[in-house]
Write a protein that holds these residues in place. Structure first.
Motif, PDB file in Angstrom:
ATOM      1  N   GLY A 117       0.810  -1.208   0.000  1.00 57.98           N
ATOM      2  CA  GLY A 117       0.000   0.000   0.000  1.00 57.98           C
ATOM      3  C   GLY A 117       0.843   1.256   0.000  1.00 57.98           C
ATOM      4  N   LEU A 118       0.193   2.375  -0.278  1.00 60.25           N
ATOM      5  CA  LEU A 118       0.896   3.647  -0.336  1.00 60.25           C
ATOM      6  C   LEU A 118       1.603   3.938   0.979  1.00 60.25           C
ATOM      7  CD1 LEU A 118       1.551   6.354  -1.747  1.00 60.25           C
ATOM      8  CD2 LEU A 118      -0.608   7.221  -0.827  1.00 60.25           C
ATOM      9  N   SER A 119       0.856   3.903   2.084  1.00 60.35           N
ATOM     10  CA  SER A 119       1.474   4.130   3.390  1.00 60.35           C
ATOM     11  C   SER A 119       0.530   3.697   4.493  1.00 60.35           C
ATOM     12  CB  SER A 119       1.841   5.598   3.589  1.00 60.35           C
ATOM     13  OG  SER A 119       2.462   5.790   4.844  1.00 60.35           O
ATOM     14  N   ILE A 120       1.114   3.088   5.510  1.00 61.75           N
ATOM     15  CA  ILE A 120       0.398   2.842   6.754  1.00 61.75           C
ATOM     16  C   ILE A 120       1.083   3.583   7.898  1.00 61.75           C
ATOM     17  CG2 ILE A 120       1.683   0.746   7.440  1.00 61.75           C
ATOM     18  CD1 ILE A 120      -1.003  -0.425   8.390  1.00 61.75           C
ATOM     19  N   THR A 121       2.340   3.974   7.683  1.00 60.56           N
ATOM     20  CA  THR A 121       3.123   4.600   8.742  1.00 60.56           C
ATOM     21  C   THR A 121       2.924   6.105   8.825  1.00 60.56           C
ATOM     22  OG1 THR A 121       5.067   4.987   7.334  1.00 60.56           O
ATOM     23  CG2 THR A 121       4.916   2.845   8.444  1.00 60.56           C
ATOM     24  N   SER A 122       2.477   6.739   7.741  1.00 63.44           N
ATOM     25  CA  SER A 122       2.343   8.191   7.715  1.00 63.44           C
ATOM     26  C   SER A 122       1.003   8.609   7.137  1.00 63.44           C
ATOM     27  CB  SER A 122       3.469   8.819   6.877  1.00 63.44           C
ATOM     28  OG  SER A 122       3.269  10.213   6.741  1.00 63.44           O
ATOM     29  N   SER A 123       0.270   9.423   7.875  1.00 60.39           N
ATOM     30  CA  SER A 123      -1.003   9.953   7.387  1.00 60.39           C
ATOM     31  C   SER A 123      -0.835  11.340   6.787  1.00 60.39           C
ATOM     32  CB  SER A 123      -2.022  10.017   8.533  1.00 60.39           C
ATOM     33  OG  SER A 123      -1.585  10.918   9.545  1.00 60.39           O
ATOM     34  N   TRP A 124       0.414  11.787   6.662  1.00 58.03           N
ATOM     35  CA  TRP A 124       0.667  13.142   6.176  1.00 58.03           C
ATOM     36  C   TRP A 124       0.289  13.261   4.699  1.00 58.03           C
ATOM     37  CZ3 TRP A 124       3.909  15.288   2.425  1.00 58.03           C
ATOM     38  CH2 TRP A 124       4.060  16.683   2.480  1.00 58.03           C
ATOM     39  N   GLY A 125      -0.644  14.160   4.384  1.00 59.02           N
ATOM     40  CA  GLY A 125      -0.984  14.456   3.009  1.00 59.02           C
ATOM     41  C   GLY A 125      -1.675  13.342   2.247  1.00 59.02           C
ATOM     42  N   ASN A 126      -2.205  12.335   2.944  1.00 63.44           N
ATOM     43  CA  ASN A 126      -2.916  11.265   2.235  1.00 63.44           C
ATOM     44  C   ASN A 126      -4.003  10.698   3.133  1.00 63.44           C
ATOM     45  OD1 ASN A 126      -2.166   8.329   3.333  1.00 63.44           O
ATOM     46  ND2 ASN A 126      -0.324   9.600   3.536  1.00 63.44           N
ATOM     47  N   GLY A 127      -5.032  10.113   2.492  1.00 61.79           N
ATOM     48  CA  GLY A 127      -6.102   9.460   3.238  1.00 61.79           C
ATOM     49  C   GLY A 127      -5.952   7.954   3.286  1.00 61.79           C
ATOM     50  N   HIS A 128      -4.877   7.439   2.707  1.00 62.49           N
ATOM     51  CA  HIS A 128      -4.699   5.995   2.633  1.00 62.49           C
ATOM     52  C   HIS A 128      -4.342   5.382   3.985  1.00 62.49           C
ATOM     53  CE1 HIS A 128      -4.269   5.510  -1.946  1.00 62.49           C
ATOM     54  NE2 HIS A 128      -4.664   6.735  -1.726  1.00 62.49           N
ATOM     55  N   ALA A 129      -3.463   6.050   4.738  1.00 60.80           N
ATOM     56  CA  ALA A 129      -2.977   5.471   5.983  1.00 60.80           C
ATOM     57  C   ALA A 129      -4.118   5.167   6.949  1.00 60.80           C
ATOM     58  CB  ALA A 129      -1.962   6.407   6.635  1.00 60.80           C
ATOM     59  N   THR A 130      -5.065   6.100   7.058  1.00 58.38           N
ATOM     60  CA  THR A 130      -6.199   5.887   7.961  1.00 58.38           C
ATOM     61  C   THR A 130      -6.987   4.654   7.564  1.00 58.38           C
ATOM     62  OG1 THR A 130      -6.358   8.272   8.338  1.00 58.38           O
ATOM     63  CG2 THR A 130      -8.278   6.946   8.885  1.00 58.38           C
ATOM     64  N   THR A 131      -7.205   4.494   6.268  1.00 52.42           N
ATOM     65  CA  THR A 131      -7.943   3.321   5.772  1.00 52.42           C
ATOM     66  C   THR A 131      -7.191   2.038   6.062  1.00 52.42           C
ATOM     67  OG1 THR A 131      -9.109   4.529   4.047  1.00 52.42           O
ATOM     68  CG2 THR A 131      -8.753   2.178   3.676  1.00 52.42           C
ATOM     69  N   TRP A 132      -5.895   2.017   5.732  1.00 53.54           N
ATOM     70  CA  TRP A 132      -5.117   0.790   5.955  1.00 53.54           C
ATOM     71  C   TRP A 132      -5.038   0.443   7.435  1.00 53.54           C
ATOM     72  CZ3 TRP A 132      -5.022  -2.170   2.126  1.00 53.54           C
ATOM     73  CH2 TRP A 132      -4.721  -1.767   0.832  1.00 53.54           C
ATOM     74  N   ARG A 133      -4.857   1.431   8.273  1.00 59.51           N
ATOM     75  CA  ARG A 133      -4.745   1.153   9.711  1.00 59.51           C
ATOM     76  C   ARG A 133      -6.012   0.519  10.259  1.00 59.51           C
ATOM     77  NH1 ARG A 133      -1.896   6.908  11.544  1.00 59.51           N
ATOM     78  NH2 ARG A 133      -0.002   6.626  10.277  1.00 59.51           N
ATOM     79  N   ALA A 134      -7.155   1.086   9.900  1.00 59.79           N
ATOM     80  CA  ALA A 134      -8.414   0.547  10.403  1.00 59.79           C
ATOM     81  C   ALA A 134      -8.658  -0.865   9.894  1.00 59.79           C
ATOM     82  CB  ALA A 134      -9.566   1.465   9.993  1.00 59.79           C
ATOM     83  N   LEU A 135      -8.415  -1.097   8.595  1.00 58.46           N
ATOM     84  CA  LEU A 135      -8.660  -2.415   8.021  1.00 58.46           C
ATOM     85  C   LEU A 135      -7.703  -3.447   8.593  1.00 58.46           C
ATOM     86  CD1 LEU A 135     -10.187  -4.193   6.005  1.00 58.46           C
ATOM     87  CD2 LEU A 135      -8.517  -3.503   4.261  1.00 58.46           C
TER      88      LEU A 135
END
Length: 405
Positions: free
Chosen positions: A50-68
């Motif tokens: 995935g794009l990122s799970i470690t950083s939520s800076w400037g993206n909405g992907h991390a929040t999604t990956w963390r929850a899932l």
């Protein structure tokens, strides 16, 4: 977790059946019958790129990956998250070591291929996310290497399809779509049929974003803001931000407003009663929503055009019980009921009417109704169950009613 370092680690590993291999490898790949029974009898081995799970800076992907990933881990699955190490996230890592999975930062494609090929081959499920750096090359490699179910999880479906139409997508190619067993889409509605008929996806299934109730819940804090907005700047949301927040702020100097999110330009010219927060890490989202009488939801142009594209922020705010004012798009009524669970606005006048004239009991009732709706259908636990059902479908395995979404 069951994923090991490239070298073998000794001792028993948690979350794995007795007698199961202690590390993932191509040689340890289970037979099809074993895979078919895995949903019921042992944790799935899931590899995510995935794009990122470690950083939520400037993206909405991390929040999604963390929850899932958290929900998958709580349901017993064994997750490896492979993330490209890039400088813009390296300096903004708000969760460098997620506790629910094995997280690996890899330097480049060659490192990924040489050190993690066996893990990909041994996975029951491999998911490639949208906007992964060198995503086309990563996807080609995954489709050749993986022996389990493969899925593309598009957190940006309308953006992806627009880029594909212009032959400008850098993380997915036309030829790859039929190669994935599953196309998991943040967008539902007619887009799913379009993915299959026009683009050749084998099985397009909606997997909306979700909220993590452990992070987002009501709290007893005083409302210090009349209206707030959280979101990274994008050119196609600027008009909405101007119309639905900045213009009301200018016309109502006594009102209290705030915008949180990276890269917003020209903030020095915003009204004096608008506070700007350049970045707000996920642990602080709950307090931000709790401080607002209303929150604003703005949708990117491609998402509005496609419809059926609820955002992470929409579900987060609802889970916190914060009443939502949103722009309009097709399918929003399938997520939250306008006028009862969410308020829709097209103009500054409509926003100001809600902020100044809506009775307090109606405002609170809408926030609570949205909270109940989201907690009943849009948590990460719901998404994990939906994903399990889609994987079982791809494997040809029947899912019991207790295991289905």
């Amino acid at each position: 977790m069951g994923f090991a370092q490239p070298e073998r680690s000794g001792g028993a590993q948690p979350g794995r059946l007795e007698g199961a291999p202690s590390e993932w490898s191509g040689d340890a790949q289970p037979e099809p019958l074993e895979i078919a029974h895995s949903l019921a009898e042992r944790p799935l081995r899931i590899a995510i790129l995935g794009l990122s799970i470690t950083s939520s800076w400037g993206n909405g992907h991390a929040t999604t990956w963390r929850a899932l990933v958290r929900a998958l881990a709580q349901r017993g699955h064994d997750v490896l998250f492979l993330e490209r190490d890039v400088p813009w996230y390296a300096s903004h890592r708000d969760l460098p070591d997620p506790p629910w999975c094995r997280t690996v930062l890899y330097e480049d494609l060659e490192t990924l291929r040489t050190q993690w090929g066996e893990a990909i081959a041994g996975a029951d499920l491999v998911i490639v996310g949208s906007f992964v750096p060198d995503g086309i090359e990563v996807g080609d490699w995954v489709q050749k290497q993986a022996r389990g179910v493969t899925a593309f999880y598009d957190i940006d479906t309308p953006v992806t399809l627009a880029a594909l139409a212009q032959q400008a997508c850098t993380y997915l190619s036309h030829s790859q779509l039929p190669g994935y067993d599953l196309y998991l889409s943040f967008t539902g509605g007619p887009t799913l049929e379009r993915l299959e008929r026009q683009f050749g996806a084998r099985a397009a299934r909606v997997l909306y974003c979700a909220v993590d109730p452990q992070l987002h819940a009501m709290q007893d804090v005083a409302c210090s803001l009349d209206l707030g907005y959280m979101g990274t700047d994008s050119t196609d949301r600027r008009a909405g931000l101007e119309t639905l927040l900045l213009a009301p702020a200018r016309r109502w100097p006594q009102g209290r407003f705030a915008v949180a999110g990276a890269n917003h330009p020209g903030t020095e010219d915003w009204p004096a009663n608008v506070r700007y927060v350049p970045h707000l890490p996920p642990p602080e989202h709950r307090a931000f929503y709790g401080s607002q009488r209303f929150t604003l939801n703005l949708t990117r142009a491609d998402m509005r055009a496609a419809g059926w594209s609820p955002s992470v922020r929409l579900f987060e705010a609802a889970a916190c019980g914060t009443p939502i004012i949103s722009d309009r798009w097709a399918g929003i009524e399938d997520v939250l009921t306008p006028g009862r669970e969410i308020f829709l606005a097209d103009s500054a006048d409509e926003v100001l009417a809600l902020l100044t004239d809506l009775p307090e009991d109606q405002r609170r009732a809408a926030g609570e109704a949205a909270r109940q709706r989201v907690l009943g259908a849009h948590t990460a636990e719901h998404r994990a169950r939906e994903l399990e059902a889609y994987v079982a479908e791809a494997m040809g395995v029947a899912v019991s009613p207790e295991a289905s979404p």
